[in-house]
Motif scaffolding. Structure first.
Motif, mmCIF file in Angstrom:
data_model
loop_
_atom_site.group_PDB
_atom_site.id
_atom_site.type_symbol
_atom_site.label_atom_id
_atom_site.label_comp_id
_atom_site.label_asym_id
_atom_site.label_seq_id
_atom_site.Cartn_x
_atom_site.Cartn_y
_atom_site.Cartn_z
ATOM 1 N N THR A 1 0.812 -1.227 0.000
ATOM 2 C CA THR A 1 0.000 0.000 0.000
ATOM 3 C C THR A 1 0.841 1.271 0.000
ATOM 4 N N GLY A 2 2.134 1.142 0.310
ATOM 5 C CA GLY A 2 2.997 2.330 0.401
ATOM 6 C C GLY A 2 2.788 3.103 1.696
ATOM 7 N N GLU A 3 1.929 2.581 2.598
ATOM 8 C CA GLU A 3 1.629 3.286 3.855
ATOM 9 C C GLU A 3 2.674 2.974 4.931
ATOM 10 N N VAL A 4 2.947 3.966 5.797
ATOM 11 C CA VAL A 4 3.799 3.709 6.954
ATOM 12 C C VAL A 4 3.006 2.832 7.930
ATOM 13 N N ALA A 5 3.564 1.656 8.247
ATOM 14 C CA ALA A 5 2.869 0.715 9.135
ATOM 15 C C ALA A 5 3.364 0.848 10.569
ATOM 16 N N GLY A 6 4.615 1.321 10.715
ATOM 17 C CA GLY A 6 5.171 1.451 12.056
ATOM 18 C C GLY A 6 6.322 2.435 12.041
ATOM 19 N N PHE A 7 6.642 2.985 13.211
ATOM 20 C CA PHE A 7 7.700 3.998 13.265
ATOM 21 C C PHE A 7 8.351 3.981 14.642
ATOM 22 N N THR A 8 9.570 4.514 14.699
ATOM 23 C CA THR A 8 10.189 4.783 15.997
ATOM 24 C C THR A 8 11.010 6.055 15.876
#
Ligand SMILES: CC(C)(COP(=O)(O)OP(=O)(O)OC[C@H]1O[C@@H](n2cnc3c(N)ncnc32)[C@H](O)[C@@H]1OP(=O)(O)O)[C@@H](O)C(=O)NCCC(=O)NCCS
Length: 329
Positions: free
Chosen positions: A236-243
């Motif tokens: 999807t090109g979406e950010v799924a997780g971050f830190t």
């Protein structure tokens, strides 16, 4: 009481007052947070002059005896859904405690809280002077957190060799989020609303691109580099997780691990561990002047606490949040 309480303007303060302000903060740390990394005079000056990244500008007050600053207080007025809360901290020099100064300072601060209904103190040492004082003044303990620390030299870096789960790729940046990812990054930050916060009044704010840009600018002004690792869902090109992690300003060598979140649809694939491990690998690979990383996590957040332990963090202290109404009901 021979105490004078006034508002404190960090921009205009004389050096003697700034030095005394630093003395109060450092002496309190020595007693309340034994073994915590010392805080440099320059860091205190920056903190009283500049907005806190993400929280904006604080109002400040000091209590003096014989002209010398012996206690300090500040209040932040967070937005993004927190317009009912003032985040307040009162710190009294250890030699001036149990003389009613903390109570007098809090009473002087209360009328200046811009109509905020709840006074909340964050990150108070559990069972220490701060929590006991707060209880004596009608505050309730509303949340429990743990402070965890990772000493880079003590941890086998092999722990951070974590494969990227299939179907995702990692992207990293330092400073400002690239334009092509910023909107998706903002959406992913809503995952923080699922993090437990007990019954604290202050909640993770609602994020917008404007808030992200404002916080990045506040970080830039404070001289702190801000690093981000995101996991992008390739389908999807979406950010799924971050830190996110804030680097220290030299000579301080302690980085602060900030928020980590994984969107509900992408949980259970090891993305939290993966993005945090990559952050640590990059810290070492880029030879940054960092000896340790600290992070604060809700005591009930077993998944995040477990991820941190797997990465080599150890739990060093229990903290609490306390609150009460600003004005008597
Ligand atoms: C918490 C703090 C501000 C208290 O300042 P203080 O000037 O010593 O507090 P006061 O003299 O006004 O105390 C009022 C009452 O609180 C309670 N209290 C204060 N410190 C206490 C302690 N160490 N143990 C038990 N009760 C305590 C007592 O009931 C006290 O009344 P008493 O002395 O007549 O028994 C000070 O210890 C401090 O700076 N701590 C570190 C920073 C912090 O945790 N701040 C609070 C979070 S915002």
């Amino acid at each position: 009481m021979d105490i004078e309480i006034t508002a404190f303007d960090g921009e205009r303060a004389e050096e003697a007052d700034l030095l005394a302000y630093h003395r109060v903060v450092q002496s309190a740390r020595d007693v309340d947070l034994a073994e915590a990394v010392p805080i440099a005079y320059e860091a205190v000056v920056r903190s009283v002059r500049l907005p806190h990244p993400g929280l904006g500008r604080a109002d400040r007050w000091v209590a003096r005896r014989s002209g010398e600053v012996i206690a300090v207080a500040f209040a932040y007025f967070p937005d993004g859904g927190n317009e009912h809360v003032a985040l307040v901290d009162v710190t009294v020099h250890p030699k001036a405690r149990r003389q009613g100064i903390g109570t007098a300072l809090l009473e002087a601060v209360l009328p200046g809280l811009r109509g905020r209904r709840v006074v909340e103190g964050l990150q108070v040492v559990a069972g220490g002077a701060g929590e006991r004082w707060a209880h004596a003044l009608g505050f309730r303990t509303v949340n429990a957190t743990v402070m965890q620390e990772l000493r880079i030299a003590d941890v086998d870096a092999a722990r951070w060799d974590v494969d990227v789960p299939e179907g995702y790729r990692l992207e990293t940046w330092s400073g400002a989020a690239p334009d092509h990812v910023v909107e998706s990054y903002v959406r992913s930050k809503a995952a923080m609303h699922d993090a437990p916060t007990g019954s604290a009044a202050f909640h993770h704010p609602e994020w917008t691109v404007e808030r992200v840009r404002r916080t990045e600018e506040e970080l830039r002004r404070s001289g702190r580099d801000h690093r981000v690792v995101v996991a992008v869902h390739e389908a999807t090109g979406e950010v799924a997780g971050f830190t996110e992690l804030r680097l220290p300003v030299p000579p301080n060598r302690e980085a602060v691990q900030q928020d980590t979140g994984v969107h509900a649809e992408h949980r259970g694939h090891g993305l939290g561990l993966c993005v945090k491990a990559r952050m640590l690998r990059d810290l070492v690979a880029d030879d940054l002047a960092v000896d340790s990383v600290i992070t604060s996590t809700n005591a009930d957040n077993e998944h995040m606490v477990a991820v941190n332990l797997a990465l080599g963090y150890t739990t060093i202290r229990s903290m609490v949040d306390v609150n009460r109404t600003a004005a008597p009901d």
